[in-house]
Each structure stands twice: as structure tokens, then as C-alpha cells.
Design a protein around this motif. Structure first.
Motif, short mmCIF file in Angstrom:
data_model
loop_
_atom_site.label_atom_id
_atom_site.label_comp_id
_atom_site.label_asym_id
_atom_site.label_seq_id
_atom_site.Cartn_x
_atom_site.Cartn_y
_atom_site.Cartn_z
N LEU C 152 0.86 -1.24 0.03
CA LEU C 152 -0.04 0.02 -0.05
C LEU C 152 0.82 1.23 -0.14
CD1 LEU C 152 -1.89 -2.10 0.96
CD2 LEU C 152 -2.92 -0.36 2.61
N LEU C 187 -8.06 2.79 -2.40
CA LEU C 187 -8.39 2.02 -1.28
C LEU C 187 -8.53 3.04 0.00
CD1 LEU C 187 -8.08 -1.28 -1.09
CD2 LEU C 187 -5.82 -0.71 0.18
N VAL C 189 -8.43 2.93 3.76
CA VAL C 189 -7.98 2.21 4.89
C VAL C 189 -8.33 2.66 6.37
CG1 VAL C 189 -5.80 1.31 6.11
CG2 VAL C 189 -5.81 1.70 3.64
N ALA C 213 -9.04 -2.64 5.24
CA ALA C 213 -9.03 -1.79 3.72
C ALA C 213 -10.08 -2.41 2.87
CB ALA C 213 -7.67 -2.11 3.35
N GLN C 270 -13.46 -5.94 0.18
CA GLN C 270 -12.71 -5.70 1.10
C GLN C 270 -11.29 -6.43 0.49
OE1 GLN C 270 -13.81 -7.48 4.93
NE2 GLN C 270 -12.05 -6.81 6.04
N LEU C 273 -5.60 -7.70 4.54
CA LEU C 273 -4.29 -6.87 5.07
C LEU C 273 -3.06 -7.81 5.78
CD1 LEU C 273 -5.28 -3.14 5.81
CD2 LEU C 273 -4.24 -3.91 3.57
#
Lengths: 458, 241, 300
Positions: C152, C187, C189, C213, C270, C273
Motif C-alpha cells: 500500500l 483503497l 484504509v 481496507a 474488502q 491486509l
């Protein structure tokens, strides 16, 4: 002077009979016949200011660092479309005046069309032999809405960019073809290759204006061929038109109205800010602002999208995306009803004869009630589109409004229909002002059979 | 010469000590006065010892001067009833009383009032940050708006300190952004953008209509433009004979 | 009873332009005022370029001109009493449609011709529409650059460290090395208190210490889901949610982005992560579902 002009034309074309006939054309006097003209003159202002804007606008999404005078964006990468709009607004004298006048003219153009349409529907002007003209008018309304949307989406700002993303979703939501339609228009999955900008530009600057101009010409020609309708009144029959001749009275009046329309739009264009794209900033796929709205004439669509319950069914193995219901089905039904109106009216009233005299709304209670009910059905989503503002200003919760308006969407048109029906019938039977400009006496029959003037009537 | 400098040095030192003592003494007095005010005006919801009351008000242990100053100076607290949305209004306490209440809450631990200096920020960075992080709720021009279940306040009355406090605290339903995510320069920049945009917007086009966009614009088109044109049309058309 | 009315004006080949002197005077004054306003516009343009001044001047000029014309026209004699007859409807003739009707003996030839004409019309019509397909390809929709191991990065391209986020915070992230503009890239987060998490089966390890995320593109109509609603104190209503500002679709961050309110028909996709050794965040797999608004015509 006009005589000399007409003679000059005649010497060169041999058409003086046609010219004289045109100059003698009689227009009815009623003010409601000027509503279409207000729309027409707004269109003239749109074309004139639009040409000016097109001289400065760059329809490209290529990015460069902004070097203009608006401080909060200095150095930021923005598209050519956005930069040229800002430069036009800040660095070209009268540029902002022209841009704002153009935008105000678009808002007024469609408002005037709707006022004109309301007059047409409420007085039965769409009846035989004017059904084709009604269809042309409906086509122009839909084109005007599309044209306005395309136009304000050109500057690639945050507000209109969000609207374009929604438009992509709506295109995508059409059953069967949606999967191909969205990427077709955007040349790839959103945001696509950037060619959408030049496609919108071509549509807005060339294609739709040409079609509109053509339709306007046909619209006016058909009016001239069939001659105007008119309200009933002394000396007015189905076989004549009473009013003012084109020259000199009506021409001067109309030119005057054109100047006033231009003047009002220019006054707004200079004094009242509209679409300040520098404040919105450039469009970014990952960004959004609260309170983003389309221009007013698309308000019914954002409202419909908000009111739809969260249904996204999968039918026979294919998904029907939710935006379809509010963004495609609802306006399709609305325009369908609008286009079908003359034929529906004919079916209900069983009246197939030609009409050149207009009816007062009260004299056709069912039609008037239906028009107002239909208008209510279209107006409720407008309120839903503004629900967030209503929440902030009047402290009525958003979720509550959605629930209430979903119910109102069905109930209010019926209620308005019934009320309008009753009001029309009551007005009609009370005999108030039976004919325009009529100054006779209403007689009523007494129980003994004789006639006497009704008390209280002129 | 030397004696004069020495005298000056000593007097400065004494003055410093005296003012420190005054501050310290004032600090303690403020805390005590704040405690009394708290007991009178806040304890019904937040508990006599600021440890909270079930279903009424949360504990204030550890919220610090930051939260107290924000809520009191924006008039959000005291709240009329526990489940209402706190809304900016005229503060219920004088500036001096707010200082005392803040001192008391601060004495219970928690973050201090953040420092912020908009003049050290960058307009470009502030705009970009605001657009990506804040505009979704507060609207790109800081005019406020709506989130499901609550209204979002406009920012035209927020002072730079209150902006910084809100960013760090995340009051009511607002998310929060700590110094590791938004450093001092970014905070200064956001404060600069917000204060400039709400106080000195660039309204080159004329009357801004509240910076609310197409809704008031549409209303002007109908009520002002069409209204005027309808009047002119009536005037132009059939005269009442 | 009825008042006598002036007889309606008969057809007149030539119209006399006679006006009302009072109105003509008013018109003249208005015209002069219009000229002054126009001069004002020129002056404003040359000297200041101020949008408000220019608009006021030229707008007033046009309004005054228009009013002058209207006032003058209203005073012209013979207004409102001109009459024009409508053309008589044509007597009934063999309808145009009858000409087309073929005599019985030539039915088969005519039908053949008619069929061929229809075929030609349809084919030529198709040739006009078909090239529209060249306007764009039919790509696979809803995909994104997010894969297992993709790091990310924030808007400036820097890797996102998990520790910078406080509980109740959010930030916007993008896949490292991929286009930020693609629909699948943005995205959102979010960090929520781990005690609030209520993931459905299979997603228990998709969060890192309460950091979740989701795709930032709303599954309803493609706007950026830019609002996080997060209560300052736990167990308060309304609870944590991601909200889209376009039509207020509301997604439950504690539970796989399920739709709580609004017209969105699908939960927010979704991204699982995981934490890298250096404390930055990376994707632990692809998105849980197709990104962005649904497409009609496929099983989305």
C-alpha cells in the motif's frame, strides 16, 4: 423602409408574395405563447456565448502543472480542460462573464421549455393536428437536458467528474448491453483512455446543437404551416387566428423579448456566481465532496437514484444493477408518457377531431388533473435530490425523508390528481369568467322556467 | 557597569520566578475553580469525579485540555440531553471559566491544546489534503453537509486552534488524525486552507449563494430569472383591456 | 348587456406604423439609457475588467433595449385585432396511401420488391450503427491491480506504515506501481478498535490490529466513498461506517462492508491486509469481489 427591403428581396428572388404573407402572419396575443420564445432566445444566447467559450476551451485531459493565478492550485497537475476553464475565468477579460452567462442560459433554457410544455399540456395544444410538433418538442427537451449535462461536464472539475462517474454507472446498468455500453462510450473501463472528453465536446459543440437547430426550424415551420392555436374569445373561432401581425407589432415585441432575455442572462452572468470550478478543484477518482449535485434539470435523477431501495436482482443469470431503476427506467417511463401524451389523451377523451382553439385548464378537468399528477410524480424526486440540504436547513433527518418520500412518490400524484379534478370541476361549474375578455351576462333559469341574469356576474 | 548588568539580570530572574510562581499559583487556582464549576455544571452527566455516568456522559479522565477546550469553546458542551448531536453554538461559559474548566480537565491527564500556525502552512498541500481527507464530509468549500445519521458542521466559524483540536480529537462521529499521520506542517496547511476558503473565498463570479452549488443556482434560475421573464412576458402579451 | 365592440380589422395589405406619442417618448428614453449602459460596458471592459461591472452594464443595456422595443410595440395601432383565416381543410381525395396499394394481379412482384426493400433498409441501417462498436473495446470489468504482496502507498507514493494510524482514523491508499486513476486502485484504509470487529467467517485475519481496507469506489454508482463515521466513544449509535456522499450508501466497517442503508446493492469489496517486516502494510490477497458499480448483462 420595410417596403424598400421587401422590394429589394422581391427583385432578386421573385418571392414578394411569400414575404408579404409572412409579414402578415397573425400571432395570438396571450402571454403564455411567449414561453417558447423565451426558450428560443435562451438558445440564441447559448449559441452566441458558446461560440466564444469554444474559442478558449481545450477539450483534452492531458495533464500539466497549473501556472495560473489561483493560489490553492498553483503547481498542481491538472488537465488541459480544467486549466483552460480556469484561465478563461481569470485571465480573459469578460471570459468569466461569458462562461457564467452561458451556464445561466442553460438553466433558464430548460426551465422555459418546461413552462412552455406545461402550457401545451394544460391547454390541449398537442391535439390533432399538432401531435408531430409535440413529439419534436419532447425530443428537444431530452436533447437539451443531455446537452446541458455534457456541457458542464467538460471542465473536468470535481463536481461534474463525480457526475460523469455516475453516468458511467448508469450506462453500465442497462440490462443486456450495459457491460458493453459503458466501456464503449468511455473507450475502456472507467475512467477510460480520456477520449470521453473529446466525445462530450463534439456532442456538446456540434452534434446536439445542429440537431437542436434543425428541430427548432421544423418546430417553427410546422407552427407557421398550421398557424398558432388560440384561446377562445370574442371573434375567435376554429377557423381563424386573432391577434397581432408579425410586422410591425409582433416582430418588435419578440425582438424586445429577445433583448430582455439576453439582458437578464447577462445580468446574472455578471452578478451571480455559478459553477465556480476553481473552488471545486480538479476531478480525482479517489476524491469526493459532500453536497455534490447535478444542475437542477437532472435533480429528478439524483433523487430517483437516492430513493430506490437497495435492490440489485440477478435475473436469469444476469445482474440488473441498482442505478438502472432510478437512472434509466424512471426517466424512460417519464419521457415515454410525455411522448405518448397526445395519443393517451385521444384514447381517454375519444376526441379525434382537429382543434385550433385551446381549452382552459378547468374545462378539461381530467386532463388537467392528469398533467398535474404526472408533474407531481416527476417533482417528488427533485425534493429527494435535495434531501441533504433539507436535513441541514430544516433539521428533518435524511433517513426519515427517504422513507416519507418513497411513500409520497406514489401517494402524492394521486392526491394531487384528485384535488385538481375537484378544483377544476368546481371552477367550471361556478361559472367564474366563462370566456376570456367576455363581458356579457350569465343567465340562469328560474324554477318557473323564465331566464334571469345570475346575480354577481358581469 | 557590571553592577548595573548584574542588577538587571537579578531583576529579570526575580520577575521570571515571580511570574512562574504566579502562573503556578494561578494554575492551581484555576484548577480548583474549574473543579467547582465542573461540579456545578457538568457532573450531572459526567459524574462528580469526571468518571462518567452510565447512559449519560462518558468519562473525561485522559481526554485532556484538547478535548475540553474544543467542546467548550465551540459551545458544543454542555449538551442539553445525552443523545443529541453536539452542535456549535454560543459558548455557555465565559472565556475565563472555559480556561478554568480546561485546566481542571487537563489536570486529569491527556493531550494538551495543539499548537497551529496557518501562516506556516502551504495552500496547495492544504487543499489537496482537505480534498482527499475532509471534503467528503465537510464539502470542498467547508460549507458542511450530511452523513447518514448526523449533520456535518460548516467550518466558517472554526478558529485554527479549533480546527487542529477537531483533527486530533475526532469529536462526535468525526474520524481523528494523529501527528504520525498528519504532521505539524500538514495541520498548519489544512488550517490555512480552511480559514482562507471559508473567510476569504475567491468569488470572482459574484454573489456566491452560500457556496452550496447547483441547488441555490437552480432556485435563482427559476425564481429570479424565470420570475422576471414571466413578468415581462405578461407585460408584453395580452393587455388587460 | 353587451358593450359595442370595434369591428375586427379586415385583411390589410399594408400596415401603417403609427405609434402612441407617450410610449414613443418612453421608448426613446429607454434607448438612450441602453446606449449609456453599452458605453458603460465598454468602459468597464477597457478600464477594469471586473466581471460584476461588465455584466451589470451590458445586461442592463440589453434589458433597456428590450423594454424600449416592447413599450413601443405595445403602443402601435391595430394591435390585437388582426384576423387571419386558417386554410380550409382539403376536400377528401383518394388518400395518398391508396396510391401505394398494388392491384391484385401484381401482388407477388410487389411483395417481392417490398421485401427486398425492407431487407436493404435494415442492412443499410445496420451498417450505420455497427461501426459504433469501434468506439471502444469490451474489457473485463471490476478487476483491480491488488494482488497478494502488493504494497500500500499513499497519495504521494510513500509506503503506508501501520503505526501512523490512530484508532478512528482513515487514509486513502493505492497499489504500489499501479495507476492511481484506475477504478480498482483507490483503497480506503480504516482503523477501528479491534473489539468492534465482527468479521464474517473466513475474514477473521483480514485485519491488522483493527486496520481494515476496502475499495474506495462505491458499488452503487462509482463515487469515492469518502466519509468515515466513527463515534468518539465506543458503543454509541450510530456505529462505525463508511458512507458515500453521492446517494448515502452506508457500509458497515465492522462487518465486511455490508450495506446498512442506501441504494447500494452489494457490500464494499474488502482487501485482506498483512504487515510486512518493516511495519508497512501490504495486500494479503486480491479484493473480495469485483470493484465498482455492477454491469448489466453479466452475473456481477
Amino acid at each position: 423602409m420595410i417596403d424598400r427591403l421587401v422590394d429589394a428581396v422581391d427583385e432578386r428572388t421573385g418571392r414578394s408574395r411569400l414575404v408579404r404573407k409572412a409579414l402578415r402572419y397573425v400571432f395570438p396575443d396571450h402571454w403564455s405563447f411567449l414561453l417558447g420564445e423565451i426558450a428560443l432566445y435562451s438558445f440564441v444566447v447559448l449559441v452566441a456565448t458558446g461560440i466564444y467559450l469554444a474559442l478558449f476551451f481545450e477539450p483534452s485531459l492531458t495533464r500539466h502543472a497549473y501556472q495560473g493565478s489561483y493560489t490553492p492550485l498553483q503547481g498542481r497537475e491538472v488537465s488541459e480542460a480544467y486549466r483552460s476553464t480556469l484561465d478563461l475565468s481569470f485571465h480573459v477579460k469578460a471570459g468569466l462573464l461569458m462562461r457564467q452567462t452561458h451556464h445561466w442560459a442553460a438553466l433558464v433554457f430548460i426551465a422555459a421549455i418546461l413552462c412552455h410544455l406545461l402550457r401545451i399540456l394544460l391547454t390541449g395544444a398537442f391535439r390533432r393536428p399538432r401531435e408531430p410538433n409535440h413529439l419534436i418538442g419532447g425530443a428537444m427537451l431530452s436533447l437539451a437536458i443531455l446537452e446541458g449535462f455534457a456541457g458542464y461536464s467538460l471542465p473536468d472539475d470535481l463536481l461534474s467528474g463525480m457526475g460523469l462517474a455516475i453516468a458511467y454507472s448508469v450506462a453500465l446498468s442497462v440490462p443486456v448491453v450495459g457491460e458493453r455500453l459503458g466501456p464503449l462510450l468511455w473507450s475502456g473501463e472507467y475512467p477510460g483512455s480520456g477520449v470521453i472528453e473529446s466525445r462530450l465536446y463534439l456532442l456538446h459543440v456540434l452534434i446536439i446543437p445542429l440537431i437542436l437547430a434543425g428541430l427548432i426550424a421544423i418546430h417553427l415551420m410546422m407552427i407557421a404551416l398550421l398557424k398558432h392555436t388560440q384561446f377562445a374569445g370574442p371573434g375567435r373561432t376554429e377557423r381563424n387566428v386573432v391577434g397581432t401581425r408579425l410586422w410591425p407589432g409582433y416582430a418588435l415585441r419578440s425582438l424586445g423579448l429577445m433583448a430582455v432575455v439576453a439582458g437578464v442572462l447577462l445580468l446574472l452572468g455578471g452578478l451571480v456566481q455559478i459553477n465556480p470550478v476553481w473552488q471545486y478543484g480538479p476531478y480525482d477518482v479517489a476524491a469526493a465532496s459532500n453536497g455534490v449535485q447535478p444542475d437542477w434539470y437532472m435533480g429528478w435523477l439524483i433523487g430517483a437514484l437516492r430513493l430506490m431501495p437497495a435492490v440489485e436482482p440477478t435475473v436469469l443469470g444476469v445482474t440488473v444493477p441498482n442505478p438502472f431503476f432510478g437512472g434509466v427506467l424512471f426517466p424512460a417511463v417519464a419521457f415515454g408518457v410525455l411522448f405518448a401524451w397526445p395519443f393517451l389523451d385521444r384514447m381517454v377523451s375519444r376526441d379525434r377531431s382537429p382543434h385550433h382553439l385551446l381549452e382552459r385548464p378547468r374545462d378539461a378537468p381530467v386532463r388537467t388533473a392528469a398533467v398535474l399528477g404526472f408533474a407531481t410524480w416527476v417533482i417528488v424526486p427533485f425534493l429527494a435530490g435535495a434531501s441533504d440540504r433539507i436535513f441541514v436547513s430544516f433539521d428533518v433527518g435524511y433517513e426519515l425523508q427517504v422513507t416519507v418520500m418513497r411513500v409520497a412518490w406514489v401517494v402524492a400524484p394521486a392526491v394531487v390528481f384528485l384535488i385538481a379534478l375537484r378544483v377544476c370541476r368546481r371552477l367550471r361549474s361556478s361559472g367564474e369568467r366563462p370566456l376570456r375578455g367576455w363581458d356579457g351576462t350569465v343567465l340562469e333559469r328560474s324554477e318557473s322556467g323564465g331566464f334571469r341574469p345570475r346575480a354577481g356576474r358581469e | 557597569m557590571l553592577r548595573r548588568s548584574l542588577a538587571a539580570l537579578v531583576s529579570v530572574a526575580l520577575l521570571a520566578a515571580a511570574s512562574a510562581a504566579t502562573v503556578h499559583a494561578a494554575g492551581q487556582a484555576d484548577i480548583d475553580r474549574g473543579r467547582t464549576l465542573f461540579a456545578e455544571r457538568c457532573s450531572s452527566c459526567h459524574g462528580a469525579d469526571a468518571m462518567g455516568v452510565q447512559h449519560q456522559g462518558p468519562s473525561l479522565i485522559g481526554v485532556g485540555a484538547l478535548a475540553a477546550d474544543f467542546e467548550l469553546s465551540t459551545g458544543r458542551m454542555p449538551l442539553a440531553a445525552p443523545n443529541l448531536q453536539p452542535i456549535r453554538s454560543d459558548p455557555s461559559f465565559s472565556g475565563a471559566d472555559i480556561r478554568r474548566l480546561v485546566a481542571y480537565i487537563a489536570s486529569l491527564g491527556g493531550p494538551a491544546i495543539p499548537s497551529v500556525d496557518p501562516s506556516r502552512g502551504s495552500m496547495l498541500e492544504g487543499r489537496d489534503l482537505f480534498a482527499l481527507q475532509c471534503a467528503g464530509c465537510h464539502q470542498i468549500s467547508g460549507a458542511g453537509g450530511v452523513v447518514t445519521g448526523a449533520t456535518v458542521p460548516a467550518l466558517d466559524q472554526a478558529t485554527p486552534t479549533q480546527i487542529a483540536e477537531a483533527v486530533r480529537l475526532g469529536p462526535y462521529l468525526m474520524p481523528r488524525f494523529g501527528p504520525e499521520q498528519l504532521d505539524q506542517h500538514q495541520l498548519d496547511s489544512i488550517a490555512l486552507y480552511v480559514t482562507q476558503t471559508t473567510r476569504h473565498p475567491d468569488d470572482a463570479g459574484g454573489l456566491p449563494l452560500g457556496h452550496l452549488g447547483p441547488i441555490p443556482e437552480g432556485m435563482v434560475a427559476w425564481l429570479v430569472a424565470m420570475g422576471a421573464l414571466l413578468v415581462v412576458a405578461r407585460m408584453t402579451g395580452e393587455r388587460a383591456s | 348587456m353587451t358593450r359595442p365592440r370595434a369591428p375586427l380589422e379586415p385583411e390589410d395589405p399594408r400596415q401603417e406604423v403609427t405609434g402612441d406619442p407617450a410610449r414613443e417618448l418612453v421608448s426613446a428614453v429607454l434607448l438612450v439609457a441602453a446606449a449609456v449602459a453599452a458605453a458603460g460596458f465598454v468602459a468597464a471592459y477597457l478600464l477594469s475588467g471586473d466581471t460584476q461591472l461588465m455584466g451589470l452594464a451590458i445586461g442592463a443595456g440589453f434589458v433597456l433595449l428590450g423594454l424600449a422595443l416592447i413599450v413601443f410595440a405595445a403602443g402601435l395601432a391595430g394591435e390585437g385585432r388582426a384576423v387571419e383565416e386558417r386554410p380550409l381543410p382539403e376536400p377528401v381525395q383518394p388518400s395518398a396511401g391508396e396510391i401505394v396499394t398494388a392491384p391484385a394481379s401484381a401482388i407477388t412482384r410487389r411483395r417481392l420488391l417490398a421485401g427486398a426493400a425492407g431487407l436493404a433498409g435494415a442492412s443499410l441501417g445496420a451498417t450505420a450503427i455497427v461501426p459504433l462498436a469501434s468506439l471502444g473495446p469490451a474489457p473485463a470489468l471490476g478487476r483491480s491491480a491488488w494482488r497478494e504482496g502488493r504494497r500500500l502507498v499513499d497519495d504521494a507514493g510513500r509506503p503506508v506504515k501501520a503505526e501512523i494510524m490512530e484508532t478512528g482514523s482513515f487514509l486513502t491508499a493505492f497499489p504500489e506501481g499501479a495507476s492511481k486513476e484506475a477504478l480498482g486502485s483507490p483503497l480506503i484504509v480504516v482503523r477501528i478498535a479491534p473489539s468492534m470487529l465482527n468479521p464474517p467467517p473466513g475474514r477473521e485475519d483480514w485485519a491488522v490490529d483493527g486496520i481494515l481496507a476496502f475499495s474506495k469506489i462505491c458499488t452503487h454508482a462509482g463515487c469515492a466513498v469518502a466519509m468515515l463515521r466513527y463515534p468518539l466513544f465506543p458503543d454509541r449509535e450510530p456505529g462505525p461506517a463508511l458512507v458515500c456522499p453521492c446517494h448515502y450508501s452506508t457500509f458497515d466497517v465492522t462487518r465486511a462492508g455490508e450495506v446498512l442503508f442506501g441504494p447500494a446493492g452489494r457490500q464494499l469489496p474488502q482487501l485482506p491486509l498483512r504487515l510486512r517486516a518493516d511495519g508497512t502494510l501490504e495486500a494479503a490477497g486480491p479484493m473480495s469481489g469485483p470493484v465498482g458499480p455492477a454491469a448489466g448483462g453479466v452475473d456481477w
